[in-house]
Design an enzyme around this catalytic site. Sequence first.
Site, mmCIF file in Angstrom:
data_model
loop_
_atom_site.group_PDB
_atom_site.id
_atom_site.type_symbol
_atom_site.label_atom_id
_atom_site.label_comp_id
_atom_site.label_asym_id
_atom_site.label_seq_id
_atom_site.Cartn_x
_atom_site.Cartn_y
_atom_site.Cartn_z
ATOM 1 C CG HIS A 109 33.930 42.184 51.411
ATOM 2 N ND1 HIS A 109 32.576 42.386 51.346
ATOM 3 C CD2 HIS A 109 34.296 41.657 50.218
ATOM 4 C CE1 HIS A 109 32.133 41.977 50.155
ATOM 5 N NE2 HIS A 109 33.166 41.544 49.449
ATOM 6 C CD GLU A 116 35.191 43.643 46.331
ATOM 7 O OE1 GLU A 116 35.169 42.688 45.564
ATOM 8 O OE2 GLU A 116 34.772 43.592 47.494
HETATM 9 P P1 PGA Z 1 30.604 39.188 43.456
HETATM 10 O O1 PGA Z 1 31.304 39.580 44.828
HETATM 11 O O2 PGA Z 1 31.669 38.678 42.532
HETATM 12 O O3 PGA Z 1 29.605 38.116 43.830
HETATM 13 O O4 PGA Z 1 29.952 40.416 42.918
HETATM 14 C C1 PGA Z 1 32.545 40.227 44.843
HETATM 15 C C2 PGA Z 1 33.002 40.427 46.261
HETATM 16 O O5 PGA Z 1 32.180 40.621 47.154
HETATM 17 O O6 PGA Z 1 34.206 40.374 46.537
#
Ligand code: PGA
Length: 258
Positions: A100, A172
């Site tokens: 992540h 992401e």
């Molecule tokens: P968020 O985070 O939905 O708060 O933008 C997504 C993530 O970090 O997986």
Amino acid sequence: MQQSQKPLIIANWKLALDHEESVILAGKIANSQSEFTDSVQLVICPSATSLDAVSSSFGDSSQVEFGAQNAFYEERGPFTGEVSVKALKQLGAKYVIVGHSERRKYFRETNEDVAKKTMCALKHNLIPIVCVGETYEERQRQQAEIVVSEELQAALAHVTLQPNQHIIVAYEPIWAIGTGQAINAEQARLMGLVIHQKMIDLFPQQALKNTRVVYGGSIDGTNVRDFVDDRVLSGVLVGGASQRFADLQSLVFAFKKQ
Ligand code: PGA
């Protein structure tokens, strides 16, 4: 991705909830769990310390699944503070989030760490959710596809996906995480195609059905439908909007048939 799978909603609780809060939220979901699983596949990723209690809140026949937010790539040894994939599995995890951007940023995780963690998860039959994504500056410089492809190459180059092993890639964009500013859904889908192509390059044909791509970054009940289809992006990784009961409910209910 296999056809006719339910949309995947991965709830990343991050460090937003303490142990008691995690158990309370899990209890609320468990009380109405059939509503949470009739239209989607729900994976809850609490803090490692709450994994056991959270997963135990749901009965053995529950369709809700659980994941860890991180794991170390060694099974045992002098690694103070680390948690092994095997231990997480024993506590109820079926999935583990790997790489992540918050781990890459705050804990200096490298592409090499991400690769080792991915392979360790697969070895122990956990499904890695491998996170990739570009910064805002990289997107502005038209380098988003290159960055994502390189991250995937680094994470997956040595992975040989066996017929019983599965992998999820979460796209992401870093600048969309926790900002309330999701990327345009069409751009997310285009990156989804880049990721699928990369997996076609890396994995044998018969393994591709064991792969899924999801989107993450500022998803909530109002926009989630735009980011999920049954071809390119088959689910979402959600932080903020998965950490409160009403918000998670509206995310899941967005997929209920009218
Ligand atoms: P968020 O985070 O939905 O708060 O933008 C997504 C993530 O970090 O997986």
